[in-house]
Design a protein around this motif. Structure first.
Motif, PDB file in Angstrom:
ATOM      1  N   GLY A 462     -41.887 -23.335  24.743  1.00 21.33           N
ATOM      2  CA  GLY A 462     -43.333 -23.208  24.231  1.00 21.33           C
ATOM      3  C   GLY A 462     -43.781 -24.650  23.711  1.00 21.33           C
ATOM      4  N   LYS A 463     -44.904 -23.868  23.845  1.00 18.61           N
ATOM      5  CA  LYS A 463     -45.743 -25.121  23.002  1.00 18.61           C
ATOM      6  C   LYS A 463     -45.468 -26.310  22.094  1.00 18.61           C
ATOM      7  N   THR A 464     -45.773 -24.860  20.823  1.00 13.24           N
ATOM      8  CA  THR A 464     -45.507 -25.849  19.939  1.00 13.24           C
ATOM      9  C   THR A 464     -44.040 -26.359  19.062  1.00 13.24           C
ATOM     10  N   GLU A 465     -43.202 -26.383  19.827  1.00 13.45           N
ATOM     11  CA  GLU A 465     -42.109 -26.679  20.108  1.00 13.45           C
ATOM     12  C   GLU A 465     -41.774 -27.794  20.913  1.00 13.45           C
ATOM     13  N   TRP A 466     -42.594 -27.574  22.037  1.00 12.42           N
ATOM     14  CA  TRP A 466     -42.047 -28.369  23.065  1.00 12.42           C
ATOM     15  C   TRP A 466     -42.647 -30.169  22.789  1.00 12.42           C
ATOM     16  N   GLU A 467     -44.250 -29.610  21.891  1.00 12.53           N
ATOM     17  CA  GLU A 467     -44.491 -31.308  21.215  1.00 12.53           C
ATOM     18  C   GLU A 467     -43.739 -31.726  20.575  1.00 12.53           C
ATOM     19  N   ASP A 468     -42.875 -30.944  19.455  1.00  9.00           N
ATOM     20  CA  ASP A 468     -42.172 -31.241  18.321  1.00  9.00           C
ATOM     21  C   ASP A 468     -40.225 -31.465  19.239  1.00  9.00           C
ATOM     22  N   GLY A 469     -40.556 -31.717  20.796  1.00  8.20           N
ATOM     23  CA  GLY A 469     -39.680 -32.198  22.010  1.00  8.20           C
ATOM     24  C   GLY A 469     -38.179 -31.460  21.518  1.00  8.20           C
ATOM     25  N   SER A 470     -39.147 -29.665  21.203  1.00  7.21           N
ATOM     26  CA  SER A 470     -37.823 -29.162  21.183  1.00  7.21           C
ATOM     27  C   SER A 470     -38.139 -27.919  21.646  1.00  7.21           C
ATOM     28  N   VAL A 471     -36.816 -27.250  21.767  1.00  3.79           N
ATOM     29  CA  VAL A 471     -37.385 -25.585  22.884  1.00  3.79           C
ATOM     30  C   VAL A 471     -36.271 -24.183  22.035  1.00  3.79           C
ATOM     31  N   SER A 472     -36.729 -23.279  22.325  1.00  5.09           N
ATOM     32  CA  SER A 472     -36.247 -22.410  21.215  1.00  5.09           C
ATOM     33  C   SER A 472     -35.070 -21.577  22.205  1.00  5.09           C
ATOM     34  N   VAL A 473     -33.414 -21.775  21.777  1.00  2.00           N
ATOM     35  CA  VAL A 473     -32.617 -21.405  21.697  1.00  2.00           C
ATOM     36  C   VAL A 473     -32.326 -19.931  21.403  1.00  2.00           C
ATOM     37  N   LYS A 474     -31.907 -18.663  22.630  1.00  4.13           N
ATOM     38  CA  LYS A 474     -31.403 -17.655  21.137  1.00  4.13           C
ATOM     39  C   LYS A 474     -29.532 -17.461  23.009  1.00  4.13           C
ATOM     40  N   VAL A 475     -28.619 -16.511  21.841  1.00  5.85           N
ATOM     41  CA  VAL A 475     -27.808 -16.309  22.206  1.00  5.85           C
ATOM     42  C   VAL A 475     -27.520 -15.453  22.361  1.00  5.85           C
ATOM     43  N   LEU A 476     -27.423 -14.566  23.633  1.00  2.57           N
ATOM     44  CA  LEU A 476     -28.434 -13.308  23.911  1.00  2.57           C
ATOM     45  C   LEU A 476     -27.059 -12.294  23.909  1.00  2.57           C
ATOM     46  N   SER A 477     -25.796 -12.950  23.384  1.00  2.00           N
ATOM     47  CA  SER A 477     -25.221 -11.852  23.026  1.00  2.00           C
ATOM     48  C   SER A 477     -25.196 -10.825  21.457  1.00  2.00           C
ATOM     49  N   SER A 478     -25.492 -12.527  20.478  1.00  2.00           N
ATOM     50  CA  SER A 478     -25.579 -12.460  19.308  1.00  2.00           C
ATOM     51  C   SER A 478     -27.217 -11.987  18.934  1.00  2.00           C
ATOM     52  N   GLY A 479     -27.831 -12.282  19.418  1.00  2.00           N
ATOM     53  CA  GLY A 479     -29.301 -12.527  19.641  1.00  2.00           C
ATOM     54  C   GLY A 479     -29.839 -13.808  18.399  1.00  2.00           C
ATOM     55  N   GLU A 480     -28.892 -13.899  17.907  1.00  2.00           N
ATOM     56  CA  GLU A 480     -29.357 -15.856  17.072  1.00  2.00           C
ATOM     57  C   GLU A 480     -30.069 -16.257  18.216  1.00  2.00           C
ATOM     58  N   GLN A 481     -31.316 -16.596  17.533  1.00  2.00           N
ATOM     59  CA  GLN A 481     -31.713 -17.215  17.612  1.00  2.00           C
ATOM     60  C   GLN A 481     -31.820 -18.532  17.351  1.00  2.00           C
ATOM     61  N   SER A 482     -32.203 -20.025  17.663  1.00  2.00           N
ATOM     62  CA  SER A 482     -32.992 -21.591  16.612  1.00  2.00           C
ATOM     63  C   SER A 482     -33.418 -22.758  17.632  1.00  2.00           C
ATOM     64  N   GLN A 483     -34.400 -23.706  16.633  1.00  2.00           N
ATOM     65  CA  GLN A 483     -34.922 -24.494  17.682  1.00  2.00           C
ATOM     66  C   GLN A 483     -34.341 -25.847  17.663  1.00  2.00           C
ATOM     67  N   VAL A 484     -33.971 -25.787  18.759  1.00  2.00           N
ATOM     68  CA  VAL A 484     -33.494 -27.568  19.213  1.00  2.00           C
ATOM     69  C   VAL A 484     -33.828 -28.171  19.902  1.00  2.00           C
ATOM     70  N   LYS A 485     -33.578 -29.446  19.118  1.00  2.00           N
ATOM     71  CA  LYS A 485     -33.726 -30.363  19.957  1.00  2.00           C
ATOM     72  C   LYS A 485     -33.541 -30.767  21.663  1.00  2.00           C
ATOM     73  N   LEU A 486     -34.494 -31.221  22.686  1.00  2.00           N
ATOM     74  CA  LEU A 486     -33.968 -31.089  23.309  1.00  2.00           C
ATOM     75  C   LEU A 486     -32.784 -32.119  24.318  1.00  2.00           C
ATOM     76  N   SER A 487     -32.806 -33.875  23.109  1.00  2.00           N
ATOM     77  CA  SER A 487     -31.633 -33.853  22.849  1.00  2.00           C
ATOM     78  C   SER A 487     -30.206 -33.353  22.973  1.00  2.00           C
ATOM     79  N   ASP A 488     -30.411 -32.572  21.635  1.00  2.00           N
ATOM     80  CA  ASP A 488     -29.139 -31.935  21.121  1.00  2.00           C
ATOM     81  C   ASP A 488     -29.089 -30.766  21.790  1.00  2.00           C
ATOM     82  N   LEU A 489     -29.669 -30.983  22.790  1.00  2.00           N
ATOM     83  CA  LEU A 489     -28.789 -29.245  23.707  1.00  2.00           C
ATOM     84  C   LEU A 489     -27.518 -30.193  24.725  1.00  2.00           C
ATOM     85  N   GLU A 490     -26.688 -28.948  24.231  1.00  2.00           N
ATOM     86  CA  GLU A 490     -25.453 -29.060  24.970  1.00  2.00           C
ATOM     87  C   GLU A 490     -25.258 -27.935  26.056  1.00  2.00           C
TER      88      GLU A 490
END
Ligand code: HAM
Length: 490
Positions: A462-490
């Motif tokens: 999304g625009k806002t997260e990307w401007e901050d170098g982040s993306v929104s990650v949703k774990v589909l089994s639990s619905g848990e959602q978080s913002q993660v920096k691209l460099s931390d994305l594993e």
């Protein structure tokens, strides 16, 4: 001279292609009404170097010339397509074949599907010869689609000569072609898993080969109450034949006739055996020995001294040490339909008796010398992919295999497509599998797709997260959602 002119790659830039193959003369100028086609054809001839009779560049028909040729969408009779869901199952099965072979220390090999026809022509009157897909190629050589892998293996071993050190333990998984009468589990094309040992004259080799098949069965959930192995030795027949003075040269032919016992009436078998010159008395004795179902009874008929009994006894004793005694039984009627077997022969069968042989193999010590190679002992087996799938289906043992992608990555706005591609690339470089959504799609569509491909995470750019170098990650089994920096994305 006429040559087939193919039309794909180079010309695809000339026109939106309606592709087709054309016959044109390569020695006379090609006349085209459409100047664009002329241009394309000229380019093709140039890059081809103007060789006559060769496959050259493709031609593209323009729209007025477009012809509709409706095709039969089914593959040729007896052959299969492997759509993704079939391919997942095939890969699952082949991975088991590969993993078992690896557990036993075998190396993988492969050979061409097309071989010279002569490689498969043996004189004994085998069924496999009448089932050959064979033809003359453009160089007027007789060639055949391989009906089995063993002759190719022998060819390669001879070719390698002294450069390889024995014993060789090789495995292969390859497509084989036989023009067969179609029955359940028998097709005109099938894949065969083969394991072979070259250079070991002892029954220890056969014992290990059977152990590997048992290991495979156990891995996929098949037990000794589902399948068994019928085991015999062609030396039983050999000893009987030599008792009656039948020349050794007839051995292969006699085996092939006897292998047909369950397929044609017994009188036919006797007639065929008689036509080889074997006496009636010998034929009766031969047929009697084939009905023997225990090693003790066989010993009574043959006497205890021969190699047949010694080999079989050793194999049954080794089966105990390997731990698969309950899987095997002696059955003198097993001969196998290929003329090259010389010793122990075996076949895997389903105990309910609904299916044809699941696998089969044996010792073929004389095959290499018949092709002009050294006298090197060999044994192995072939295990088809069709009968086993029938059995697994019957036993409800086929796994449910869905598509398996770890992440689905989607841009929330059109101008973030590039950012989404960057995210996908970063994840893939870390070994993560990614399905990147390549068009603007509503979120509902993305969720549906994520469910269909069994994605574990949905990554939204999304625009806002990307401007901050982040993306929104949703774990589909639990619905848990978080913002993660691209460099931390594993
Ligand atoms: P085979 O007994 O002719 O032996 O075939 C081995 C296995 O391939 C069969 O038991 C079956 O599972 C599968 N098979 C054969 N023909 C078909 C078919 N038309 N459709 C589906 N499956 C089929 C051989 O081919 C030997 N070369 C095996 C071998 C390897 N012996 C020593 N090393």
């Amino acid at each position: 001279m006429r040559a087939i002119q193919f039309v794909t790659t180079r010309l695809s830039s000339c026109l939106r292609p309606t592709l087709r193959y054309e016959f044109v003369s390569s020695s006379s100028p090609r006349l085209f009404s459409n100047p664009r086609r002329l241009l394309c054809a000229a380019a093709a001839t140039k890059s081809d170097g103007g060789r006559s009779g060769s496959i050259v560049a493709p031609l593209v028909a323009n729209e007025e010339e477009e012809e509709v040729q409706k095709i039969d969408v089914n593959p040729p009779k007896g052959t299969r397509d492997f759509a993704p869901e079939d391919m997942r199952l095939r890969n699952w099965l082949f991975n088991h074949f590969k993993e078992v072979s690896r557990l036993f220390g075998y190396e993988e090999v492969d050979y061409p599907v097309l071989e010279t026809e002569a490689l498969f022509i043996r004189k004994a009157g085998e069924e496999i010869r009448d089932q050959l897909y064979c033809f003359e190629d453009r160089g007027k050589r007789r060639v055949a689609l391989r009906p089995e892998l063993t002759p190719s293996l022998a060819r390669l071993v001879i070719q390698k000569g002294k450069s390889v050190s024995l014993p060789l333990k090789w495995f292969a998984i390859g497509q084989c072609w036989r023009y067969e009468r179609m029955t359940r589990g028998r097709r005109r094309e099938h894949y065969q898993w083969n394991m072979d040992i070259i250079g070991v004259p002892h029954v220890t080799a056969e014992a290990e080969l059977i152990s590997s098949i048992v290991t495979f069965f156990k891995r996929v959930g098949i037990t000794a109450s589902d399948v068994g192995f019928k085991i015999s030795s062609r030396k039983v027949l050999q000893e009987m034949l030599s008792k009656y003075g039948v020349p050794e040269t007839l051995f292969g032919r006699v085996c092939i006739i006897i292998d047909k016992i369950e397929k044609i009436p017994i009188d036919e078998i006797k007639k065929e055996l008689g036509s080889t010159g074997i006496s009636e008395d010998a034929i009766e004795q031969l047929l009697q020995v084939l009905s023997v179902k225990s090693l003790d009874d066989l010993e009574d008929v043959l006497g205890g001294a021969g190699e047949a009994i010694a080999d079989l006894k050793q194999l049954f004793s080794l089966a105990e040490t390997f731990g698969y005694s309950e899987w095997i039984q002696f059955d003198a009627s097993v001969v196998r339909g290929l003329s090259y077997y010389t010793g122990i022969v075996f076949e895997g069968f389903d105990r309910k008796g609904n299916l044809r042989a699941i696998c089969g193999g044996g010792r073929y010590d004389r095959l290499l010398p018949t092709y002009g190679g050294d006298d090197i002992p060999a044994c192995g087996f072939g295990f088809g992919d069709a009968v086993i799938v029938e059995l697994l289906k019957e036993k409800n043992l086929l796994p449910e295999l869905g598509q398996d992608v770890e992440n689905i990555v989607c841009a929330l706005e059109k101008d973030l497509q590039g950012a989404a591609a960057t995210v996908a690339t970063a994840l893939r470089s870390k070994g993560q599998t990614v399905d990147l959504v390549l068009e603007s799609k509503p979120l509902k569509w993305v969720f549906k797709r994520a469910a269909r491909i069994n994605a574990r995470r949905l990554i939204l750019v999304g625009k806002t997260e990307w401007e901050d170098g982040s993306v929104s990650v949703k774990v589909l089994s639990s619905g848990e959602q978080s913002q993660v920096k691209l460099s931390d994305l594993e």
